[in-house]
Design a protein around this motif. Structure first.
Motif, mmCIF file in Angstrom:
data_model
loop_
_atom_site.group_PDB
_atom_site.id
_atom_site.type_symbol
_atom_site.label_atom_id
_atom_site.label_comp_id
_atom_site.label_asym_id
_atom_site.label_seq_id
_atom_site.Cartn_x
_atom_site.Cartn_y
_atom_site.Cartn_z
ATOM 1 N N LEU A 41 0.799 -1.072 0.108
ATOM 2 C CA LEU A 41 0.037 0.016 0.056
ATOM 3 C C LEU A 41 1.000 1.292 -0.056
ATOM 4 O O LEU A 41 0.562 2.447 -0.825
ATOM 5 C CB LEU A 41 -0.911 -0.170 1.278
ATOM 6 C CG LEU A 41 -1.978 -1.030 1.155
ATOM 7 C CD1 LEU A 41 -2.702 -1.148 2.421
ATOM 8 C CD2 LEU A 41 -3.162 -0.960 -0.057
ATOM 9 N N VAL A 42 2.054 1.271 0.873
ATOM 10 C CA VAL A 42 2.750 2.432 0.803
ATOM 11 C C VAL A 42 3.322 2.611 -0.334
ATOM 12 O O VAL A 42 3.738 3.771 -1.000
ATOM 13 C CB VAL A 42 3.800 2.194 1.920
ATOM 14 C CG1 VAL A 42 4.741 3.081 1.938
ATOM 15 C CG2 VAL A 42 3.052 2.150 3.271
ATOM 16 N N LEU A 65 3.893 5.927 -5.539
ATOM 17 C CA LEU A 65 3.781 6.052 -7.064
ATOM 18 C C LEU A 65 2.819 6.744 -7.622
ATOM 19 O O LEU A 65 2.994 7.670 -8.490
ATOM 20 C CB LEU A 65 3.988 4.520 -7.485
ATOM 21 C CG LEU A 65 5.257 3.715 -7.316
ATOM 22 C CD1 LEU A 65 4.952 2.243 -7.689
ATOM 23 C CD2 LEU A 65 6.316 4.222 -7.929
ATOM 24 N N VAL A 66 1.598 6.447 -7.091
ATOM 25 C CA VAL A 66 0.253 7.089 -7.547
ATOM 26 C C VAL A 66 0.459 8.599 -7.130
ATOM 27 O O VAL A 66 0.113 9.624 -8.054
ATOM 28 C CB VAL A 66 -0.976 6.476 -6.858
ATOM 29 C CG1 VAL A 66 -2.077 7.359 -7.420
ATOM 30 C CG2 VAL A 66 -0.984 4.986 -7.580
ATOM 31 N N GLY A 67 0.630 8.945 -5.948
ATOM 32 C CA GLY A 67 0.584 10.375 -5.500
ATOM 33 C C GLY A 67 1.729 10.878 -6.129
ATOM 34 O O GLY A 67 1.841 12.379 -6.672
ATOM 35 N N GLY A 68 2.835 10.422 -6.439
ATOM 36 C CA GLY A 68 4.193 11.160 -7.108
ATOM 37 C C GLY A 68 4.058 11.217 -8.482
ATOM 38 O O GLY A 68 4.076 12.405 -9.304
ATOM 39 N N PHE A 69 3.319 10.467 -9.221
ATOM 40 C CA PHE A 69 2.748 10.519 -10.663
ATOM 41 C C PHE A 69 1.828 11.945 -10.778
ATOM 42 O O PHE A 69 2.173 12.584 -11.795
ATOM 43 C CB PHE A 69 1.930 9.251 -11.088
ATOM 44 C CG PHE A 69 1.396 9.338 -12.118
ATOM 45 C CD1 PHE A 69 2.163 9.324 -13.579
ATOM 46 C CD2 PHE A 69 0.157 9.774 -12.612
ATOM 47 C CE1 PHE A 69 1.872 9.403 -14.585
ATOM 48 C CE2 PHE A 69 -0.373 9.813 -13.789
ATOM 49 C CZ PHE A 69 0.466 9.682 -14.930
ATOM 50 N N PHE A 70 0.922 11.999 -10.046
ATOM 51 C CA PHE A 70 -0.068 12.997 -10.058
ATOM 52 C C PHE A 70 0.479 14.434 -9.760
ATOM 53 O O PHE A 70 0.472 15.487 -10.542
ATOM 54 C CB PHE A 70 -1.231 12.922 -9.334
ATOM 55 C CG PHE A 70 -2.200 11.855 -9.719
ATOM 56 C CD1 PHE A 70 -3.186 12.372 -10.730
ATOM 57 C CD2 PHE A 70 -2.587 10.738 -9.316
ATOM 58 C CE1 PHE A 70 -3.952 11.451 -11.512
ATOM 59 C CE2 PHE A 70 -3.466 9.520 -9.685
ATOM 60 C CZ PHE A 70 -4.140 10.129 -10.927
ATOM 61 N N ILE A 71 1.521 14.231 -8.710
ATOM 62 C CA ILE A 71 2.460 15.703 -8.574
ATOM 63 C C ILE A 71 3.048 15.964 -9.566
ATOM 64 O O ILE A 71 3.221 17.303 -10.098
ATOM 65 C CB ILE A 71 3.055 15.553 -7.006
ATOM 66 C CG1 ILE A 71 2.072 15.476 -6.036
ATOM 67 C CG2 ILE A 71 3.910 16.588 -6.870
ATOM 68 C CD1 ILE A 71 2.638 15.057 -4.527
ATOM 69 N N PHE A 72 4.073 14.993 -10.239
ATOM 70 C CA PHE A 72 4.718 15.203 -11.263
ATOM 71 C C PHE A 72 4.005 15.801 -12.246
ATOM 72 O O PHE A 72 4.725 16.736 -12.972
ATOM 73 C CB PHE A 72 5.419 13.903 -11.634
ATOM 74 C CG PHE A 72 6.048 13.724 -12.716
ATOM 75 C CD1 PHE A 72 7.317 14.397 -12.965
ATOM 76 C CD2 PHE A 72 5.381 13.256 -13.956
ATOM 77 C CE1 PHE A 72 7.974 14.297 -14.328
ATOM 78 C CE2 PHE A 72 6.270 13.243 -15.215
ATOM 79 C CZ PHE A 72 7.329 13.622 -15.543
#
Length: 440
Positions: free
Chosen positions: A126-127, A132-139
């Motif tokens: 989960l972490v 990965l998902v959070g970093g992708f959207f911020i990126f």
């Protein structure tokens, strides 16, 4: 006949073909020194690529079919090094692009560290997923607007960040470093694979590199191409407008247009030859050193070499990086010669299959064989098409002029290149499987 004499005659034969191309008109030869120098220059670059592949395959047995990816990275280095920065691009979004890329890399590193440090279980998954998902959207939130702003700057002729405006010759070693860095990242993940899986991995990664160059306009202008790159030699039109050069050309009885073309191409030939000689000398020194003998021992029997205390994967990584760096240097040289970066021309046929044919025909494991194969196969690649057209026209000379079969065969003459390369490869593997200059 001694091996040295035989090998010298082979090199002399290739040189003779180039001389015939320049001095003889008729059959498949053009009688043009301009054409001979064009073939020679690309032959020298091909020989450098073949040398890089031979170091990977001939020294260590690494089956790399991602040659075009490292070649393209070398070409990209010319754009990033020698072109001037686009006016206003960095203020519009260049800095945000860099920050977004750094953040993206940090996101991947954080995900890897989470996988390594946390105990196996649902929480770790989960972490990792959340990072990965959070970093992708911020990126994407930072990257997309910045890219749009940069690509909107005079998109017809600019629309990219540009480069550092440094001398173009610096792009050659920088191209090697860029390809070496990419090879290190690839090698850390792929060199644990068996040879056939390594080939698939390198081919896939090379396609990813080409896809990035074709689609990221802010970096390489994509399919719009980057034209008018700086050159280490003057443009022909500048020489033709130089009264002193025109006067010197007249003293030799040469037309200024022809003289300027020969001057520039001969200058490139001398520079490419100097680079090839340096790389060949370094490769020979490495081959005959204890390190080279260790690499060949690993190639011949990895299990025995590992039992003797050799770190096989680490050595494979070394040789993979070195060979890829040489391909990157060759890619930078080729882009400099063309004065343009055209990502659409990087295809497996030209930069993978053909280079492997050069290595196999020349002699796998022999650096001189790779150089011979590079120049010879490139000469044949260029001249087989007119030869094939002549053969087909001769074979169909008895057919009626309006014959559909005759027209079809003549139109298919270009495919004689592929047929001839395959035929040469089969004949060499059948009658001289170790190549024209085999490994000692």
């Amino acid at each position: 006949m001694t091996p040295i004499l035989k090998h010298s005659l082979l090199f002399a034969g290739v040189a003779g073909l180039l001389v015939l191309e320049g001095a003889t008109s008729g059959f498949i030869f053009t009688g043009s020194w301009n054409s001979a120098l064009v073939i020679l220059n690309m032959g020298l670059i091909s020989a450098i690529m073949a040398l890089g592949v031979n170091i990977q395959w001939g020294f260590a047995g690494l089956f790399n079919v991602g040659v075009m990816g490292f070649t393209a990275l070398g070409g990209l280095a010319v754009v990033l090094t020698a072109t001037p920065a686009t006016s206003g691009a960095w203020a519009a979004g260049g800095s945000n692009i860099v920050l977004a890329l750094i953040f993206g890399a940090m996101t991947l590193i954080a995900a890897v560290l989470a996988r390594q440090k946390m105990p196996v279980g649902l929480l770790r998954n989960l972490v990792t997923f959340g990072i990965l998902v959070g970093g992708f959207f911020i990126f994407r939130a930072f990257f997309d607007p910045a890219v749009s702003a940069v690509e909107a700057i005079n998109p017809a002729i600019e629309g990219s960040l540009g480069g550092l405006g440094l001398p173009v010759l610096l792009a050659w070693p920088i191209g090697g470093l860029l390809a070496a860095g990419a090879a290190w990242l690839i090698g850390k993940t792929a060199l644990g694979l068996r040879s056939d899986y390594l080939a698939i991995a390198t081919l896939g990664i090379a396609e990813i590199v080409i896809a990035v160059l074709k689609n990221e306009d802010w970096l390489s202008r994509g399919v719009k191409n980057v034209v008018g790159l700086p050159r280490p030699l003057p443009f022909e039109v500048d020489l033709q407008n130089d009264p002193s050069f025109v006067e010197r050309a007249a003293n030799f009885g040469l037309d200024p247009v022809l003289a300027s073309t020969l001057y520039v191409k001969l200058g490139y030939a001398l520079m490419f030859t100097a680079v090839l000689i340096v790389l060949l000398w370094m490769s020979q020194m490495a081959l005959n050193s204890p390190w080279g003998r260790m690499m060949r021992a690993i190639r011949d029997n990895e299990v025995a070499a590992e039992a003797m205390g050799k770190h096989v994967t680490r050595r494979h990584l070394q040789i993979f990086v070195i060979g890829s760096a040489i391909c990157g240097i060759a890619g930078a040289m080729m882009t400099t010669l063309d004065s343009q970066l055209t990502p659409g021309t990087y295809n497996p046929l030209r930069f993978t299959f053909l280079i492997w044919v050069m290595v196999i025909v020349g002699g796998s494991g022999n650096n001189f064989g790779a150089v011979l194969g590079g120049v010879l196969i490139w000469f044949l690649w260029i001249k087989v098409e007119p030869l094939g057209l002549w053969v087909i026209e001769l074979a169909t000379s008895g057919m009626a002029e309006g014959s559909a079969l005759k027209l079809h065969l003549i139109e298919s003459a270009a495919h004689m290149r592929l047929f001839t390369m395959g035929l040469i490869l089969v004949l060499v593997l059948r009658f001289n499987p170790r190549g024209l200059i085999p490994e000692r």
